[in-house]
Scaffold this active site. Structure first.
Site, PDB file in Angstrom:
ATOM      1  N   ASP A  48       0.547  -1.311  -0.012  1.00  0.00           N
ATOM      2  CA  ASP A  48      -0.001  -0.060  -0.032  1.00  0.00           C
ATOM      3  C   ASP A  48       1.012   1.466  -0.006  1.00  0.00           C
ATOM      4  O   ASP A  48       1.550   1.458   0.733  1.00  0.00           O
ATOM      5  CB  ASP A  48      -0.693   0.074   1.160  1.00  0.00           C
ATOM      6  N   TYR A  53       2.693   9.916   0.057  1.00  0.00           N
ATOM      7  CA  TYR A  53       3.967   9.327   1.172  1.00  0.00           C
ATOM      8  C   TYR A  53       5.069   9.465   0.271  1.00  0.00           C
ATOM      9  O   TYR A  53       6.185   9.554   0.896  1.00  0.00           O
ATOM     10  CB  TYR A  53       3.576   7.558   0.929  1.00  0.00           C
ATOM     11  N   LYS A  78      -2.908   5.865  -4.335  1.00  0.00           N
ATOM     12  CA  LYS A  78      -4.184   7.102  -3.956  1.00  0.00           C
ATOM     13  C   LYS A  78      -4.093   8.225  -4.711  1.00  0.00           C
ATOM     14  O   LYS A  78      -2.810   8.835  -4.918  1.00  0.00           O
ATOM     15  CB  LYS A  78      -4.154   7.112  -2.346  1.00  0.00           C
ATOM     16  N   HIS A 109      -8.000   9.237  -1.880  1.00  0.00           N
ATOM     17  CA  HIS A 109      -7.370   9.216  -0.415  1.00  0.00           C
ATOM     18  C   HIS A 109      -8.205   9.866   0.489  1.00  0.00           C
ATOM     19  O   HIS A 109      -8.486   9.114   1.720  1.00  0.00           O
ATOM     20  CB  HIS A 109      -6.009   9.922  -0.521  1.00  0.00           C
TER      21      HIS A 109
HETATM   22  N1  LIG Z   1      -5.646   6.044   3.597  1.00  0.00           N
HETATM   23  C1  LIG Z   1      -5.061   6.702   4.601  1.00  0.00           C
HETATM   24  O1  LIG Z   1      -5.520   7.939   4.710  1.00  0.00           O
HETATM   25  C2  LIG Z   1      -4.117   6.085   5.238  1.00  0.00           C
HETATM   26  C3  LIG Z   1      -3.964   6.808   6.625  1.00  0.00           C
HETATM   27  C4  LIG Z   1      -2.684   6.110   7.560  1.00  0.00           C
HETATM   28  C5  LIG Z   1      -2.122   5.132   6.919  1.00  0.00           C
HETATM   29  N2  LIG Z   1      -2.648   4.435   5.660  1.00  0.00           N
HETATM   30  C6  LIG Z   1      -1.994   3.055   5.196  1.00  0.00           C
HETATM   31  O2  LIG Z   1      -1.967   1.937   6.307  1.00  0.00           O
HETATM   32  C7  LIG Z   1      -0.391   1.909   6.764  1.00  0.00           C
HETATM   33  C8  LIG Z   1      -0.418   1.445   8.331  1.00  0.00           C
HETATM   34  O3  LIG Z   1      -0.839   2.689   9.043  1.00  0.00           O
HETATM   35  P1  LIG Z   1       0.148   3.604   9.874  1.00  0.00           P
HETATM   36  O4  LIG Z   1       1.486   3.339   9.251  1.00  0.00           O
HETATM   37  O5  LIG Z   1      -0.470   4.713  10.229  1.00  0.00           O
HETATM   38  O6  LIG Z   1       0.262   2.583  11.332  1.00  0.00           O
HETATM   39  P2  LIG Z   1       0.511   1.371  11.965  1.00  0.00           P
HETATM   40  O7  LIG Z   1       0.863   0.185  11.051  1.00  0.00           O
HETATM   41  O8  LIG Z   1      -0.756   1.084  12.639  1.00  0.00           O
HETATM   42  O9  LIG Z   1       1.915   1.556  12.998  1.00  0.00           O
HETATM   43  C9  LIG Z   1       3.096   1.607  12.380  1.00  0.00           C
HETATM   44  C10 LIG Z   1       4.009   2.014  13.448  1.00  0.00           C
HETATM   45  O10 LIG Z   1       3.943   0.819  14.253  1.00  0.00           O
HETATM   46  C11 LIG Z   1       5.428   0.237  14.557  1.00  0.00           C
HETATM   47  N3  LIG Z   1       5.394  -1.181  14.592  1.00  0.00           N
HETATM   48  C12 LIG Z   1       5.152  -1.859  13.427  1.00  0.00           C
HETATM   49  N4  LIG Z   1       5.157  -3.179  13.819  1.00  0.00           N
HETATM   50  C13 LIG Z   1       5.285  -3.135  15.143  1.00  0.00           C
HETATM   51  C14 LIG Z   1       5.639  -4.297  15.859  1.00  0.00           C
HETATM   52  N5  LIG Z   1       5.279  -5.532  15.749  1.00  0.00           N
HETATM   53  N6  LIG Z   1       5.643  -3.950  17.407  1.00  0.00           N
HETATM   54  C15 LIG Z   1       5.843  -2.727  17.530  1.00  0.00           C
HETATM   55  N7  LIG Z   1       5.804  -1.658  16.998  1.00  0.00           N
HETATM   56  C16 LIG Z   1       5.314  -1.801  15.457  1.00  0.00           C
HETATM   57  C17 LIG Z   1       5.924   0.999  13.296  1.00  0.00           C
HETATM   58  O11 LIG Z   1       7.303   1.406  13.657  1.00  0.00           O
HETATM   59  P3  LIG Z   1       8.624   0.868  12.882  1.00  0.00           P
HETATM   60  O12 LIG Z   1       8.370   1.310  11.255  1.00  0.00           O
HETATM   61  O13 LIG Z   1       9.616   1.808  13.399  1.00  0.00           O
HETATM   62  O14 LIG Z   1       8.911  -0.352  12.819  1.00  0.00           O
HETATM   63  C18 LIG Z   1       5.164   2.629  13.105  1.00  0.00           C
HETATM   64  O15 LIG Z   1       5.751   3.402  14.095  1.00  0.00           O
HETATM   65  C19 LIG Z   1       0.151   2.884   6.297  1.00  0.00           C
HETATM   66  O16 LIG Z   1       1.693   2.893   6.556  1.00  0.00           O
HETATM   67  C20 LIG Z   1      -0.278   3.379   4.974  1.00  0.00           C
HETATM   68  O17 LIG Z   1       0.039   2.521   3.838  1.00  0.00           O
HETATM   69  C21 LIG Z   1      -3.590   4.725   4.891  1.00  0.00           C
END
Ligand SMILES: NC(=O)c1ccc[n+]([C@@H]2O[C@H](COP(=O)([O-])OP(=O)(O)OC[C@H]3O[C@@H](n4cnc5c(N)ncnc54)[C@H](OP(=O)(O)O)[C@@H]3O)[C@@H](O)[C@H]2O)c1
Length: 263
Positions: A48, A53, A78, A109
């Site tokens: 994704d 990004y 997106k 998005h």
């Molecule tokens: N459509 C939208 O508006 C939207 C908005 C937000 C996100 N997204 C998508 O959804 C994806 C995921 O959401 P997100 O990036 O907001 O947050 P997330 O996946 O909920 O959390 C990511 C965070 O958690 C840490 N992490 C990952 N695995 C871990 C584990 N096993 N133990 C402890 N900490 C861990 C990561 O750190 P490290 O990287 O340092 O390991 C990072 O700081 C995004 O990357 C993006 O592709 C879409």
């Protein structure tokens, strides 16, 4: 039995892997490239990204370099809000930056007030161009999706929203199911914010899995696609290691209620 290749069937008969890999804040260049390489090596087949990004070039390069057949990897990008007036150009730019031939899923998005249905019709035109297999939305409310459904020739296949036990919206989930729209969870790990929560830790302890693994397994058992992001190899592997246990229905109900405890 769920496994890393399990998919959710979309309303246009394509099948999207339930486990995806998030790349928001994976810095363009070697960080994003290495993270995506690591994810593909760990078995993820769904990546994704988004124009916003700023890492589409690195993501695309990692996919091309992986040696995995293009059709085995699901790639989402997106349309960013500032491109709402010219989605065709934005789509072409994303396609050029990714440089992987086609895109599997193109999402709006965020909804832009006043342009919700207009933008959807533009996405339908992009779909007709043949370079994207599936179109959908992100961060759209039920009311906004309803207004799209009134004018749509092609129904949105996906709504990507913030979703975890800590902010679960059963009404949205039910609405999506009833309308043949797949729900996809972003920030499924709550960006790391709740991984030390005692309620979650006690469930993790019961299954001998990590809190992150419990949150991700909750998604896939509910047929919600999920997009954990990490740039660390050990976490990338940990987040995909969710197929050797099954949450009991009673624990899923408990997790469903976590959002009610937030004060
Ligand atoms: N459509 C939208 O508006 C939207 C908005 C937000 C996100 N997204 C998508 O959804 C994806 C995921 O959401 P997100 O990036 O907001 O947050 P997330 O996946 O909920 O959390 C990511 C965070 O958690 C840490 N992490 C990952 N695995 C871990 C584990 N096993 N133990 C402890 N900490 C861990 C990561 O750190 P490290 O990287 O340092 O390991 C990072 O700081 C995004 O990357 C993006 O592709 C879409």
């Amino acid at each position: 039995m769920l496994n890393i290749n399990s998919t959710i069937k979309l309303n246009n008969a394509t099948a999207m892997p339930l486990l995806g890999f998030g790349t928001w804040q994976a810095k363009d260049g070697e960080t994003a490239y290495d993270a995506v390489c690591g994810a593909l090596k760990a078995g993820y087949r769904h990546i994704d990204t988004a124009k916003f990004y700023g890492n589409e070039e690195s993501v695309g390069r990692a996919i091309r370099d992986s040696g995995i057949a293009r059709e085995e990897i699901w790639v989402t990008t997106k349309l960013w809000t500032t491109d709402a007036l010219n989605p065709e150009k934005a789509f072409q730019t994303s396609l050029d930056k990714l440089n992987i031939g086609y895109i599997d899923l193109y999402l709006i998005h965020f909804p832009v007030p006043g342009l919700v249905t207009k933008n959807w019709l533009k996405l339908e035109k992009i779909f007709e161009g043949g370079k994207v297999r599936t179109i959908g939305v992100s961060n759209h409310s039920i009311a906004q999706i309803k207004s799209i459904l009134k004018v749509a020739t092609i129904k949105p296949a996906v709504n990507q929203i913030k979703c975890s036990p800590y902010n679960y919206d059963p009404e949205m989930h039910e609405f999506c199911k009833n309308n043949g729209i797949a729900m996809e969870a972003y920030s499924p790990l709550t960006r790391g914010n709740n991984l030390n929560d005692a309620k979650l830790l006690s469930i993790a302890e019961k299954y001998k899995k990590s809190p992150a693994q419990i949150l991700l397994r909750w998604c896939i058992q509910k047929d919600i696609a999920t997009l954990p992001k990490s740039v660390h190899e050990n976490r990338i592997i940990e987040n995909a290691d969710i197929y050797d246990f099954e949450l009991l229905d009673s624990d899923i109900v408990l997790l469903d209620l976590f959002s009610k405890f937030i004060e």
